[in-house]
Design a protein around this motif. Structure first.
Motif: not given
Length: 324
Positions: A158-164
């Motif tokens: 999953y890709r979050r705004w803080r990284g994967e």
């Protein structure tokens, strides 16, 4: 399955009357040659499919013939819950099931009710996505939906705004909100929400899981969105709005804008009113409020008014310089 296709062909002719071979091929998503073979097979099995020649010709069922072979499969019955949203049904991999279920339902209805159903379908259409925004690409949606249905553990990238990140998820349900798909899933003894478009890869395992006792998707979603709204809207802006600004506010801020206007004070001699509007962090609020242009004035809080003034001054300076 050919048997399903033959039944669909009968139901198409029963519900719509005369149809040409190209029309049938388009509906069934097969070639013209397949339509000709299927019509021949139906005739050989005793179904009275008649062929009318000429420009206005096509295939039709003999007068008075009706089939009662309208049993719905599990997938088709489930797809009826998405009858008003064919786009989302397609994304979930249920497009063909929905079309077949609707045909069977129409065939089973009395003539008067079937006519009413067709009129409703002709006159009302649900388009879930918002204006001026491309729909999220959701290549993993059908696989995630199957895991939700089968209660299978997902290994997700999953890709979050803080990284994967990589997570082991217990998929509990899917929600379509404003044209965007969200997965509600159990992870590490908590229930969290994930935007489906941000999944980079998913792997469905053979491992099952137990749903949390008493979990209800609709109740979770309502509580979750209410909590998010409270977290996001941590301050209130006081605004003066021109008559045009009052029309723009609901367009830009939705329900929050409508509530603010409902509680507005009396208009002054020029028609301007004062409202209290919940806003997000200062940086986001500045961008949101600038969309109202000169039709609004921020009266407070002082730090938000100052931030607006600094942004407007910077814009004025930038546009005062000639382009090179």
């Amino acid at each position: 399955m050919r048997a399903d296709r033959l039944l669909s062909l009968i139901l198409l002719l029963q519900n719509r009357g005369r149809m040409t071979a190209p029309e049938l091929a388009a509906e069934l998503e097969v070639s013209l040659r397949t339509v000709y073979r299927d019509v021949e097979a139906l005739g050989a099995s005793g179904v009275p499919v008649l062929a009318d020649r000429g420009p206005a010709g096509g295939y039709r069922l003999a007068e008075g013939y009706r089939t009662r072979l309208t049993g719905l499969t599990d997938a088709q019955a489930g797809s009826l819950f998405l009858a008003g949203a064919p786009g989302p049904a397609r994304e979930l991999g249920l497009g063909a099931d929905l079309a077949a279920a609707q045909l069977k339902l129409q065939a089973a209805l009395p003539a008067a009710l079937a006519g009413r159903a067709r009129r409703i379908q002709d006159r009302f259409h649900l388009d879930a996505p918002a204006w001026f925004r491309e729909a999220d690409p959701v290549p993993h949606l059908a696989q995630i939906a199957q895991a939700v249905w089968d209660q299978r553990v997902l290994h997700a990238h999953y890709r979050r705004w803080r990284g994967e990140v990589r997570r082991e998820l217990h998929p509990l349900g899917l929600v379509l909100k404003g044209g965007i798909w969200y997965l509600v899933a159990g992870v590490e003894d908590a229930v969290r929400t994930y935007r489906v478009a941000r999944f980079l890869a998913v792997d469905t395992t053979a491992e099952g899981f137990e749903r949390p006792a008493g979990f209800e998707l609709a109740a979770y979603w309502q509580e979750s969105t209410s909590r998010l709204d409270a977290v996001l809207h941590q301050q209130t802006a006081e605004l003066r709005l021109s008559p045009r600004g009052q029309r723009l506010l609901p367009m830009q801020f939705g329900a929050a804008g409508n509530r603010a206007l409902a509680d507005a004070g009396a208009a002054d001699a020029d028609g301007w009113v004062r409202v209290l509007l919940p806003v997000e962090s200062e940086a986001i609020a500045v961008g949101d409020l600038l969309r109202l242009g000169a039709e609004a004035e921020v009266l407070g809080p002082p730090e938000l008014r100052r931030a607006l003034a600094e942004t407007v001054a910077a814009l004025a300076g930038r546009y005062a310089r000639p382009t090179t």
